[in-house]
Design a protein around this motif. Structure first.
Motif, PDB file in Angstrom:
ATOM      1  N   ILE A  90       3.111  -6.172   5.362  1.00 49.31           N
ATOM      2  CA  ILE A  90       3.493  -4.771   5.401  1.00 49.31           C
ATOM      3  C   ILE A  90       2.226  -3.947   5.608  1.00 49.31           C
ATOM      4  CG2 ILE A  90       3.427  -4.584   2.880  1.00 49.31           C
ATOM      5  CD1 ILE A  90       5.686  -2.537   3.084  1.00 49.31           C
ATOM      6  N   GLU A  94       4.234   1.645   6.393  1.00 42.16           N
ATOM      7  CA  GLU A  94       5.459   0.868   6.533  1.00 42.16           C
ATOM      8  C   GLU A  94       6.123   0.662   5.180  1.00 42.16           C
ATOM      9  OE1 GLU A  94       5.234  -2.163  10.333  1.00 42.16           O
ATOM     10  OE2 GLU A  94       4.603  -2.910   8.378  1.00 42.16           O
ATOM     11  N   CYS A  96       9.555  -1.869   3.386  1.00 43.15           N
ATOM     12  CA  CYS A  96      10.532  -2.916   3.646  1.00 43.15           C
ATOM     13  C   CYS A  96      11.543  -2.977   2.515  1.00 43.15           C
ATOM     14  CB  CYS A  96       9.857  -4.275   3.852  1.00 43.15           C
ATOM     15  SG  CYS A  96       8.971  -4.912   2.408  1.00 43.15           S
ATOM     16  N   SER A 152      14.076  -6.170   6.091  1.00 43.39           N
ATOM     17  CA  SER A 152      14.124  -5.106   7.090  1.00 43.39           C
ATOM     18  C   SER A 152      12.988  -4.126   6.845  1.00 43.39           C
ATOM     19  CB  SER A 152      15.467  -4.365   7.021  1.00 43.39           C
ATOM     20  OG  SER A 152      16.538  -5.225   7.308  1.00 43.39           O
ATOM     21  N   LYS A 153      12.321  -3.722   7.917  1.00 46.35           N
ATOM     22  CA  LYS A 153      11.198  -2.788   7.811  1.00 46.35           C
ATOM     23  C   LYS A 153      11.552  -1.455   8.453  1.00 46.35           C
ATOM     24  CE  LYS A 153       7.423  -6.174   7.979  1.00 46.35           C
ATOM     25  NZ  LYS A 153       6.194  -6.543   8.699  1.00 46.35           N
TER      26      LYS A 153
END
Length: 321
Positions: A90, A94, A96, A152-153
């Motif tokens: 990450i 960002e 997640c 999922s990011k």
């Protein structure tokens, strides 16, 4: 003479308010601290601020009882998942979302590196209840498939930053009000996050007649705006960057996000500014420049239009003292 009733009441209010637990990084290992607070529903909100003198290897089991949202605000980090032969990373800016998998994770924090993470852990029963209370069966199936089977990011948006800036205000409330305020912010963050992660892949494809390639280009255009908000490219420049016509970009952006490119940029700049006003010690002119306004007067006018108050009064009106 002290009123014993009021003394007891005040003591009870304090003891029944959300309590933050803080752990300092051992002085011989580095600097920083980890703090967390737990809501009445069992959601865990935590902050991780760390800088180690040398590389630090850690490991632990990712608990299956929670779905986690991890936000990276500074230097990046990566970790390995045992048995899965999978490496996850990450980057700064960002975030997640993923469900704990019950497996051992191995992580190395690089020495002399500034790490700043925010983490929300939501108990699975609570998460399932949220889904069942607010969504149709078809939506729940799609959401669970997307969220519970992988990682999922999504980019951290100014709106998310604004919510985090407000989260700390729960300490201004006593007793159950503190929990209610904290829970509402977790709820707000989750709704914003789910829309970023899922709306395009689940909802837009069903209701909007835009090709997948065009949709991907428009989504990338939004990511570019979010990543360089103060110097966001013009529509013409954006269209070139994502290989789409200006017409398709503007019409498609409006269809997907319910607003024009220009209006989106203004709104996100003001969200970013509101977060900075709450969380930083910067003055109004500095914040105006940081979010892309060359004239503080234009910034102040736009800010008042959105929030109903001029920037210099916003912090005072959103702090309980």
């Amino acid at each position: 003479m002290t009123n014993q009733y009021m003394t007891k009441l005040y003591h009870d209010l304090l003891s029944n308010s959300p309590q933050t637990v803080t752990i300092d990084i051992p002085a011989d290992m580095g600097t920083g601290q980890i703090s967390q607070v737990v809501t009445k529903q069992g959601a865990v909100v935590s902050d991780w601020k760390m800088n180690y003198f040398s590389d630090m290897n850690v490991q632990g089991v990712s608990c299956e009882d929670y779905i986690q949202l991890l936000f990276c605000f500074n230097d990046s980090v990566s970790w390995n998942i045992a048995d899965a032969r999978q490496c996850v990373s990450i980057q700064k800016g960002e975030s997640c979302i993923y469900r704990g998998h019950g497996k051992m994770e191995y992580l190395c924090y690089s020495g002399k590196t500034n790490f700043l993470f925010k983490n929300i852990k939501i108990p699975m029963p609570y998460f399932h209840k949220i889904l069942s209370d607010y969504f149709e069966d078809s939506e729940i199936d799609a959401y669970e498939k997307k969220l519970l089977t992988g990682i999922s990011k999504v980019s951290i948006t100014p709106y998310m930053e604004h919510i985090f800036a407000e989260v700390k205000d729960f300490t201004q409330y006593r007793g159950g009000l503190g929990y209610l305020f904290l829970e509402s912010k977790v709820f707000e963050l989750l709704s914003v996050y789910l829309s970023e992660v899922l709306e395009l892949s689940i909802l837009s494809s069903s209701y909007i007649s835009i090709s997948k390639s065009d949709r991907d280009s428009i989504t990338e255009a939004k990511r570019i705006i979010d990543s360089q908000l103060a110097f966001a490219p013009s529509c013409e420049e954006l269209a070139k960057k994502v290989n789409i016509s200006v017409s398709k970009l503007t019409k498609g952006f409006n269809s997907l996000f319910g607003t024009s490119v220009h209006a989106y940029i203004i709104d996100q700049r003001l969200e970013k500014a509101a977060g900075l006003l709450l969380e930083s010690d910067l003055n109004v002119s500095q914040i105006a420049t940081l979010v892309g306004y060359s004239k503080p007067s234009n910034f102040a006018a736009a800010f008042k239009k959105k929030y109903g108050v001029i920037p210099k009064n916003y912090k005072d009106e959103n702090t309980i003292g």
